[in-house]
Design an enzyme around this catalytic site. Structure first.
Site: not given
Length: 964
Positions: A452, A694-695, A700, A806, A810
């Site tokens: 991952h 998100k985290r 990110k 993911t 969504k």
């Protein structure tokens, strides 16, 4: 009327309710009976408030079946006016565990409220209603669960066992009701009991079993496995306190223990008969017949808790089995306790229970590392023991170890469950008596590994010394795997390349190569150390030598500590390795595991992630789902998402546009109410809703996002009101996510976002033209509110660093348009929805290494707008917090935490220019709505149903087995 008389007769109050001996009354002002507990003997002649309380309690008691039913003394239940106050039907307390009729369901809910009480029987407020409703629904799930696994056993089908440290389930009530297709029946049943289904569902806490995409993916996979009728088990740990509950203060993020288990969890089923021994520490000895035995040490037990996972439009209901750890009562030192040494008395219990206290405990200390490795081993050992026990039971008389891989598949979700490999070997050799070759063959054929991440710090390494201490038998097995792999490698690799390949591919790092392998390496010339030498001079009869001082030797650098590389063990120990997006898999093959790929190209596959369309569109966005169903002609798309592509032919239809906008607006209005409730800020639903959730992590790039917001704000402040209104569309920029408790740079990013939010949201000049919202404690339930209301979503990681994502799937599935880099699943999403329906910016993955090298060489020149934003932050406009630590990471050319490793400065100009394109597109609502429709139409590929079919066919070799 005296008390004795009242005790002897059943009477009737003004509300029409018959009151038996358990009720006393007497209101001299209005003749309304006020229910109290039996034998209190209290006459009411008090205030109007007590009278009104009595009216509500009488009415509520009537609805749930009279005084013999659920009692309500100290509460004020919320009575729904939609219920006919003159309805004469009385709902009995009757167990109806499998009914789909609203009246029978109401009886079953009432039965659980009275006979399976988790709360006082005198209350039926929302919390009690939720628990009773969950227990009522669980009846059906248990019945289906029993049928499913009885069928699997009779069928003796091969099953997949999915091991993950995280399962981010979210709330179970509405999801189960939706999958069982009983939403209307449960809604009506609760109305008859005086409650609203949505309000009841809000009382369920999110199960704190995960943190981010890894855990949510695992949960989507379980939903699809059940829906598609595949034999399956999920395995995880039952964390008492989860990761943490996040709150936002003036100092930024604050962490507190999750309390999801504080009032019990009605969905779980304790399996007191399923427990397995887990051992730590101790020593390994060889007995008289050469068999290895692991003796002494610390012993705990793992106990099973099952959470039923229902499929959609099927009877199949599978299990998420969670392990909790404890020791027996005999391990409580009663003598020590009575002597006053309470801590010593409880030491064994405390050590066992803390294994499952917290998800990802801090590992900055030796104790933290030990606890994390204990967690991973507990998950693997308990699960493998359970799998072997079931294999034996289901095989019956046909039992043969040769058939194990044809009946069992094990998927390791990332490197956390890597200990499955040595643990399965240990059990097969030490407990079952198989030979090494037999155990190794079975293990390799059974286990598979999903990667991952490409981040080096996420490819787990554990100190060798810690392994030797905590898991002495396993390090012996790992050393043996390592040596056998090196022997195999030596037979495949040219001699001159062998040393380099060993360094990159072996499991053990910084550990001396075994002697047998050392002999196969090229011999290195040995350089003699010269201490002194004579002066060159003509030979004479008398030779004089000049004294030479011995050169001072530099101390050798400390030898690096030995380590176990879990990712390498996963690749070597399993039969398949898969990435989770097309671009990610290519990076895995070309960079992360390039040497392994060259050795075993057949091992490597891509399995692009997916999300369940049930939870992430059909259930969480009923307004849009209704529109989709109308235009596609049926609800078949919920199971067959390829039908969503049919929306493309209606993309220009004005009537569809009108309905689409109305559905989106309804969800935006709900989100606006939610934001007001959670943060106190008011936002306009007519604004563009721009969301990044998100985290919190530097790669990110939430920092890039907030710097873009700051630039936008600064430009607005420099304009007249008229000019800023003409240039910018109103926008609400939303953030959500947790920063790991010891990840200080991520926590500084959260602090900056909240400081910017406080400044902008209170700037009357800007008003609704720009709002910044940080929504605390982001989880699945929050996502179910945010994602349906989204219009623009940011997926802006440094290219090549996000495995898949993911949440991007969504958002697209809910008609949101993405702004992002060509990273992870963004690449495939853009291909499916169309390049014109995706806002692209930033450097490409193949360019990243060169750009970092350019930076290291001092050749990077930052854009003036980027420097302008940094200067603006440092000016103190967002408060007096010192952001130098955060901003310095974007400066310099190299060094730990410096040099802008994630290329925020490089991508900043492209990013803000792309945001200008977003503004222009949003002003044309017809164009934007068409883009939204085409995003949904292109999202069909990203269903987890598709992903699971691919795993089943290409890796697990399993087939559906539907309960008849």
């Amino acid at each position: 009327m005296g008390m004795a008389t009242m005790a002897a007769f059943s009477v009737q109050g003004a509300c029409g309710l018959s009151v038996n001996q358990s009720c006393v009354s007497d209101c001299r002002d209005a003749g309304i009976w006020i229910r109290t507990r039996r034998d209190i003997g209290m006459r009411s002649s008090s205030s109007r408030r007590q009278l009104e309380d009595g009216k509500q309690r009488c009415l509520f008691t009537r609805r749930i079946g009279g005084c013999g039913g659920i009692r309500c003394v100290a509460s004020e239940p919320k009575v729904k006016t939609s219920v006919d106050d003159n309805e004469e039907s009385v709902i009995p307390s009757v167990a109806n565990p499998t009914s789909r009729d609203a009246t029978a369901i109401a009886s079953n809910i009432k039965y659980h409220a009275e006979y399976t009480p988790s709360y006082s029987p005198y209350k039926f407020e929302l919390e009690q209603a939720y628990v009773a409703t969950a227990e009522s629904l669980r009846d059906t799930l248990v019945q289906r669960w029993n049928e499913t696994y009885k069928h699997f056993q009779l069928d003796n089908a091969k099953a997949i066992h999915y091991l993950s440290m995280e399962f981010l389930q979210g709330r179970a009530l509405l999801n189960a009701i939706g999958n069982l297709e009983v939403k209307d029946a449960y809604s009506q049943a609760l109305q008859r009991l005086g409650h609203d289904l949505e309000a009841v569902a809000e009382k369920e806490p999110d199960a704190a079993l995960g943190n981010g995409g890894l855990g949510r993916l695992a949960s989507c996979f379980l939903d699809s496995l059940a829906t598609l009728n595949y034999p399956a088990w999920g395995y995880g740990l039952r964390y008492k306190y989860g990761l943490f509950h996040q709150s936002i203060t003036k100092d930024g993020q604050k962490e507190e223990a999750e309390k999801w288990l504080e009032m019990g969890y009605p969905w779980e089923i304790p399996r007191h008969d399923i427990a397995y021994p887990i051992k730590f520490f101790g020593k390994v000895v060889e007995n008289y017949n050469g068999k290895k035995e692991w003796l002494g040490g610390e012993n705990v037990k793992a106990f099973a808790y099952d959470v039923p996972i229902p499929g959609y439009q099927t009877k199949n209901t599978i299990s998420l089995r969670l392990w909790s750890t404890k020791v027996s009562a005999e391990d409580f030192d009663l003598d020590a306790f009575n002597a006053g040494d309470h801590e010593k008395a409880n030491l064994a219990h405390a050590n066992a229970e803390k294994i499952c206290y917290v998800l990802y405990p801090g590992d900055g200390t030796l104790e933290g590392k030990i606890l994390r490795l204990k967690q991973q081993y507990t998950l693997c050992s308990a699960s493998i023991q359970d799998i072997i026990a079931r294999f034996k039971e289901w095989s019956g008389a046909k039992f043969s170890w040769d058939t194990f891989p044809s009946k069992v598949a094990i998927q390791m979700n990332d490197t956390h469950p890597t200990l499955c490999v040595p643990e399965l070997i240990r059990l097969l050799i030490d407990e079952e008596g198989l030979s090494w070759d037999e155990a190794w063959k079975i293990t390799q054929a059974t286990v598979a590994y999903t990667n991952h991440t490409v981040l080096p710090e996420a490819l787990e390494k554990w100190p060798l010394e810690l392994f030797q201490k905590l898991l002495p038998r396993h390090i012996e097995i790992i050393e043996q795997i390592d040596e056998k792999f090196l022997t195999f490698l030596a037979s495949k690799i040219p001699k001159e390349e062998l040393e380099a390949k060993i360094k990159s591919m072996r499991i053990l790092e910084n550990v001396e190569v075994p002697a047998a392998i050392q002999s196969l390496l090229p011999v290195k010339p040995v350089k003699a150390d010269i201490i002194s030498k004579p002066d060159p001079q003509p030979k004479t009869d008398k030779v004089e030598t000049k004294k030479v001082e011995k050169v001072k030797e530099e101390p050798l650098p400390p030898k690096p500590a030995g380590a176990v590389r879990m990712a390498n063990l996963s690749v070597i120990g399993g039969h398949k390795v898969n990435g989770v997006a097309a671009i990610h898999t290519e990076i895995v093959k070309d960079e992360v595991f390039s040497d392994f790929y060259k050795l075993w190209p057949e091992k490597f596959q891509n399995k692009t992630n997916g999300v369940t369309p049930r939870r992430w569109l059909s259930f969480c966005n009923p307004e849009l789902s209704k529109v989709i169903t109308k235009w596609l002609g049926s609800e078949d798309w919920v199971l067959h998402t390829e039908q969503l592509a049919g929306l493309r032919k209606f993309a220009d239809n004005k009537e569809l546009h009108k309905e689409w906008i109305a559905a989106k607006t309804a969800r935006k209005e709900k989100l606006a109410v939610y934001i007001k409730d959670r943060t106190g800020y008011t936002v306009s639903p007519s604004s563009l809703f721009d969301i990044q959730v998100k985290r919190i992590h530097e790669y990110k790039r939430q920092l890039l996002n907030i710097m873009g917001v700051i630039y936008r704000y600064k430009k607005m402040k420099e304009m007249s009101a008229k000019d800023r209104k003409a240039k910018f569309v109103p926008r609400v920029c939303m953030f959500g996510g947790k920063a790991f408790a010891t990840y200080w740079q991520a926590k500084r990013i959260v602090k900056l976002i909240t400081d910017v939010s406080a400044t902008i949201n209170n700037d009357s000049e800007i008003g609704d033209l720009l709002k910044v919202i940080f929504i605390p404690d982001y989880n699945v339930s929050v996502a179910e509110v945010l994602i349906p209301a989204s219009e623009l979503s940011q997926h802006i990681s440094t290219a090549g660093m996000e495995a898949s994502g993911t949440s991007n799937m969504k958002f697209v599935m809910n008609g949101c348009i993405l702004i992002g880099t060509l990273d992870g699943a963004n690449v495939e999403i853009r291909e499916e929805v169309g390049e014109d329906n995706f806002f692209l910016f930033g450097a490409l993955a193949p360019e990243i290494a060169g750009l970092r090298a350019e930076r290291a060489a001092g050749k990077f020149i930052p854009d003036p707008r980027f420097e302008e934003v940094k200067k603006f932050i440092r000016s103190g406009v967002f408060g007096d917090y010192n952001y130098n630590e955060l901003l310095s990471s974007l400066e310099g050319n190299s060094g730990y935490g410096r040099g802008d490793y994630f290329l925020v400065g490089k991508d900043f100009p492209s990013y803000i220019e792309c945001q200008e394109e977003v503004d222009l597109a949003y002003k044309d609502q017809e164009k934007w709505t068409k883009m939204s429709i085409l995003n949904v139409a292109g999202s069909y590929k990203f269903s987890s149903d598709r992903t699971i079919h691919e795993y089943a066919n290409d890796i697990w070799d399993i087939t559906p087995s539907a309960v008849p």
